[in-house]
Design a protein around this motif. Structure first.
Motif, short mmCIF file in Angstrom:
data_model
loop_
_atom_site.label_atom_id
_atom_site.label_comp_id
_atom_site.label_asym_id
_atom_site.label_seq_id
_atom_site.Cartn_x
_atom_site.Cartn_y
_atom_site.Cartn_z
N VAL A 38 42.62 -0.23 -72.55
CA VAL A 38 42.56 -0.58 -73.98
C VAL A 38 42.94 0.63 -74.84
CG1 VAL A 38 41.02 -1.24 -75.87
CG2 VAL A 38 40.88 -2.42 -73.67
N LEU A 39 42.36 1.79 -74.53
CA LEU A 39 42.70 2.99 -75.29
C LEU A 39 44.18 3.33 -75.15
CD1 LEU A 39 39.60 5.26 -74.50
CD2 LEU A 39 40.19 4.15 -76.68
N GLY A 40 44.75 3.11 -73.97
CA GLY A 40 46.18 3.35 -73.78
C GLY A 40 47.03 2.47 -74.66
N ARG A 41 46.66 1.16 -74.73
CA ARG A 41 47.42 0.24 -75.58
C ARG A 41 47.32 0.64 -77.05
NH1 ARG A 41 45.07 -3.66 -72.04
NH2 ARG A 41 43.60 -4.39 -73.65
N VAL A 42 46.07 0.94 -77.47
CA VAL A 42 45.86 1.34 -78.87
C VAL A 42 46.66 2.62 -79.18
CG1 VAL A 42 44.16 2.20 -80.52
CG2 VAL A 42 43.62 0.24 -79.07
N GLY A 43 46.60 3.60 -78.27
CA GLY A 43 47.31 4.84 -78.49
C GLY A 43 48.81 4.66 -78.60
N MET A 44 49.40 3.85 -77.68
CA MET A 44 50.84 3.61 -77.71
C MET A 44 51.26 2.89 -78.98
SD MET A 44 52.03 5.03 -75.00
CE MET A 44 53.68 4.34 -74.99
N LEU A 45 50.50 1.87 -79.38
CA LEU A 45 50.82 1.13 -80.60
C LEU A 45 50.70 2.04 -81.83
CD1 LEU A 45 49.09 -2.31 -79.94
CD2 LEU A 45 51.55 -1.86 -80.04
N LEU A 46 49.64 2.82 -81.88
CA LEU A 46 49.43 3.70 -83.02
C LEU A 46 50.54 4.74 -83.13
CD1 LEU A 46 47.59 4.54 -85.36
CD2 LEU A 46 46.34 6.00 -83.76
N ALA A 47 50.90 5.35 -82.01
CA ALA A 47 51.96 6.36 -82.02
C ALA A 47 53.29 5.76 -82.48
CB ALA A 47 52.11 6.99 -80.64
N THR A 48 53.60 4.56 -81.99
CA THR A 48 54.85 3.90 -82.38
C THR A 48 54.84 3.57 -83.87
OG1 THR A 48 55.06 2.96 -80.17
CG2 THR A 48 56.37 1.96 -81.91
N GLN A 49 53.70 3.04 -84.36
CA GLN A 49 53.61 2.69 -85.78
C GLN A 49 53.76 3.92 -86.66
OE1 GLN A 49 53.35 -0.30 -87.29
NE2 GLN A 49 53.61 -1.30 -85.31
N VAL A 50 53.12 5.03 -86.28
CA VAL A 50 53.23 6.26 -87.07
C VAL A 50 54.66 6.76 -87.10
CG1 VAL A 50 52.59 8.71 -87.13
CG2 VAL A 50 50.84 6.96 -86.74
N ALA A 51 55.35 6.71 -85.95
CA ALA A 51 56.74 7.17 -85.89
C ALA A 51 57.64 6.30 -86.75
CB ALA A 51 57.22 7.16 -84.44
N VAL A 52 57.43 4.97 -86.72
CA VAL A 52 58.24 4.06 -87.54
C VAL A 52 57.96 4.31 -89.02
CG1 VAL A 52 58.61 1.65 -88.17
CG2 VAL A 52 58.47 2.31 -85.75
N PHE A 53 56.67 4.46 -89.37
CA PHE A 53 56.31 4.71 -90.77
C PHE A 53 56.92 6.01 -91.26
CE2 PHE A 53 53.54 6.76 -93.88
CZ PHE A 53 53.50 5.79 -94.87
N ALA A 54 56.87 7.06 -90.43
CA ALA A 54 57.45 8.34 -90.83
C ALA A 54 58.96 8.22 -91.05
CB ALA A 54 57.16 9.40 -89.76
N THR A 55 59.62 7.45 -90.20
CA THR A 55 61.06 7.26 -90.35
C THR A 55 61.39 6.54 -91.65
OG1 THR A 55 61.35 7.16 -87.95
CG2 THR A 55 63.11 6.23 -89.30
N VAL A 56 60.64 5.47 -91.94
CA VAL A 56 60.87 4.73 -93.19
C VAL A 56 60.58 5.61 -94.40
CG1 VAL A 56 60.08 2.78 -94.58
CG2 VAL A 56 60.43 2.49 -92.12
N ALA A 57 59.50 6.40 -94.33
CA ALA A 57 59.16 7.29 -95.44
C ALA A 57 60.24 8.34 -95.68
CB ALA A 57 57.81 7.97 -95.16
N LEU A 58 60.78 8.89 -94.60
CA LEU A 58 61.86 9.88 -94.74
C LEU A 58 63.11 9.25 -95.32
CD1 LEU A 58 61.42 11.89 -91.44
CD2 LEU A 58 61.09 12.77 -93.75
N LEU A 59 63.44 8.04 -94.87
CA LEU A 59 64.62 7.34 -95.42
C LEU A 59 64.43 7.10 -96.92
CD1 LEU A 59 65.31 4.74 -92.57
CD2 LEU A 59 66.91 6.50 -93.37
N ALA A 60 63.25 6.65 -97.32
CA ALA A 60 62.98 6.41 -98.74
C ALA A 60 63.04 7.71 -99.54
CB ALA A 60 61.61 5.74 -98.91
N ASN A 61 62.47 8.78 -98.99
CA ASN A 61 62.48 10.05 -99.71
C ASN A 61 63.89 10.62 -99.83
OD1 ASN A 61 60.82 12.25 -100.93
ND2 ASN A 61 61.79 13.44 -99.32
N ASN A 62 64.69 10.47 -98.78
CA ASN A 62 66.07 10.95 -98.85
C ASN A 62 66.89 10.17 -99.87
OD1 ASN A 62 65.39 12.72 -96.88
ND2 ASN A 62 66.83 11.99 -95.34
N SER A 63 66.53 8.90 -100.07
CA SER A 63 67.25 8.08 -101.04
C SER A 63 66.83 8.38 -102.47
CB SER A 63 67.02 6.59 -100.72
OG SER A 63 67.64 5.77 -101.69
N PHE A 64 65.50 8.51 -102.68
CA PHE A 64 65.00 8.65 -104.05
C PHE A 64 64.55 10.07 -104.38
CE2 PHE A 64 64.17 4.16 -102.94
CZ PHE A 64 64.93 3.56 -103.94
#
Length: 373
Positions: A38-64
């Motif tokens: 369970v902790l492995g699943r939570v950790g993998m999902l959380l890490a992926t979500q953080v990486a995706v969020f960081a990518t979207v945030a960087l794209l938005a910041n580079n645009s605006f």
């Protein structure tokens, strides 16, 4: 890595892709019961979500370009100490010090006579006591022999709050747009003095002189044009100077133009508001002085003070901007000898995309109202 650089963005995208792939690949192994699975699943999902969020945030910041650097993101003042050379004949003797130069991001930008030059300067205000960094864009004509004895018109260009002056160069592309307008025969060459209105960070002073505090209005209305005119081939009269800004910078531009027609003949506010904000970022601006509060209300000033022999440009959108109703009120209240023009989009938010649609026309408007002598 720079916050707005491509290497960081590429790294974030690659990390998000790798984590997503690893999550899919390892999911069957983590499908078992038990705390570790369970902790492995939570950790993998959380890490992926953080990486995706960081990518979207960087794209938005580079645009605006909400944040221009890591220091800007974390609220750290990044201006370094400056050695002031008081030798006769230097810019320092004129209350402006050049601390660096860079080439504009335009074709032929390596040669000043082709692409112009951007100077990073520090302006020290004699009357206000404020010291602020700025960028001065010098058009190609400034370096061409045919214009060697010519004085140029100038425009102060202001960001919003908190903003950085770099946003005006990268995100809003003022130097490139100014150069394109001149090449198209739609504007005259102008010197652009680019900076943020936050000259006492992190406080938002709303470009007013605060009793016992920063004299921001004095800095912009008096110290800045005096210093730039003394350090560069720029005219000293009101007819030689304009001021333009977006959001808080737009309010400041209109306010300073309205109250100082002896310094600025034309003022443009992109997505401006018309009354000084009073909130935790500003602190107590007026200390109970109702006269000062009224003066910082542009609609009140138009109704109750003599109107200047100046020109104003305001912008808004019918859908997406909260200032549309007040912009119409401002236009209705401007009377002779003042003049007013407007840019009203069908739709557009309070963001860089909207301002990039307005800046070319705004620079043409500003250019048509400034004189070189």
């Amino acid at each position: 890595m720079g916050l707005t650089g491509k290497p960081l963005l590429i790294l974030a995208i690659a990390l998000a892709v790798v984590l997503f792939t690893v999550t899919v690949w390892c999911w069957p192994r983590l499908a078992r019961r038990g705390a570790r699975a369970v902790l492995g699943r939570v950790g993998m999902l959380l890490a992926t979500q953080v990486a995706v969020f960081a990518t979207v945030a960087l794209l938005a910041n580079n645009s605006f370009l909400f944040y221009g650097s890591w220091a800007d993101l974390f609220g750290r003042k990044q201006d370094m100490g400056v050695v002031t050379d008081h030798a006769a004949g230097t810019l320092a003797a004129k209350n402006i010090v050049r601390v660096g130069t860079q080439r504009p991001d335009v074709p032929g930008g390596a040669l000043p006579r082709v692409g112009g030059r951007i100077d990073k300067v520090v302006i020290a205000g004699k009357r206000s006591g404020i010291e602020s960094s700025a960028y001065v864009y010098l058009p190609p004509e400034y370096f061409q022999p045919a214009f060697a004895h010519r004085k140029f018109p100038a425009a102060v260009v202001l960001t919003g709050y908190p903003g950085t002056a770099e946003n005006l160069i990268k995100g809003l592309a003022y130097p490139r747009t100014a150069l394109d307008r001149v090449k198209a025969g739609r504007a005259q060459p102008m010197v652009l003095v680019m900076l943020r209105p936050t000259v006492a960070p992190p406080r938002d002073t709303e470009c007013v002189d605060i009793k016992g505090g920063p004299k921001t209005e004095t800095f912009f209305a008096d110290d800045l044009p005096r210093a730039v005119s003394a350090g560069y081939r720029v005219g000293k009269h009101a007819r030689n100077w304009g001021i333009i800004g977006n959001s808080t910078g737009g309010y400041c531009a209109l306010k300073i133009g309205l109250h100082h027609p002896d310094r600025f003949t034309a003022s443009a506010g992109l997505s401006a508001y018309y009354k000084a904000a009073e909130d935790p970022t500003t602190g107590d601006l007026f200390h109970g002085d109702q006269t000062a509060r009224h003066r910082a209300d542009l609609l009140w000033s138009l109704d109750n003070r003599p109107q200047p022999d100046s020109s104003f440009l305001v912008t808004s959108s019918r859908h997406g901007e909260s200032n549309y109703a007040d912009t119409r009120k401002f236009v209705a209240k401007v009377k002779q000898p003042a003049q007013v023009s407007s840019i009203v989009l069908d739709s557009g938010g309070h963001n860089f995309n909207t301002w990039r649609r307005e800046i070319p026309a705004a620079l043409e408007w500003l250019s048509s109202r400034l004189s070189e002598n």
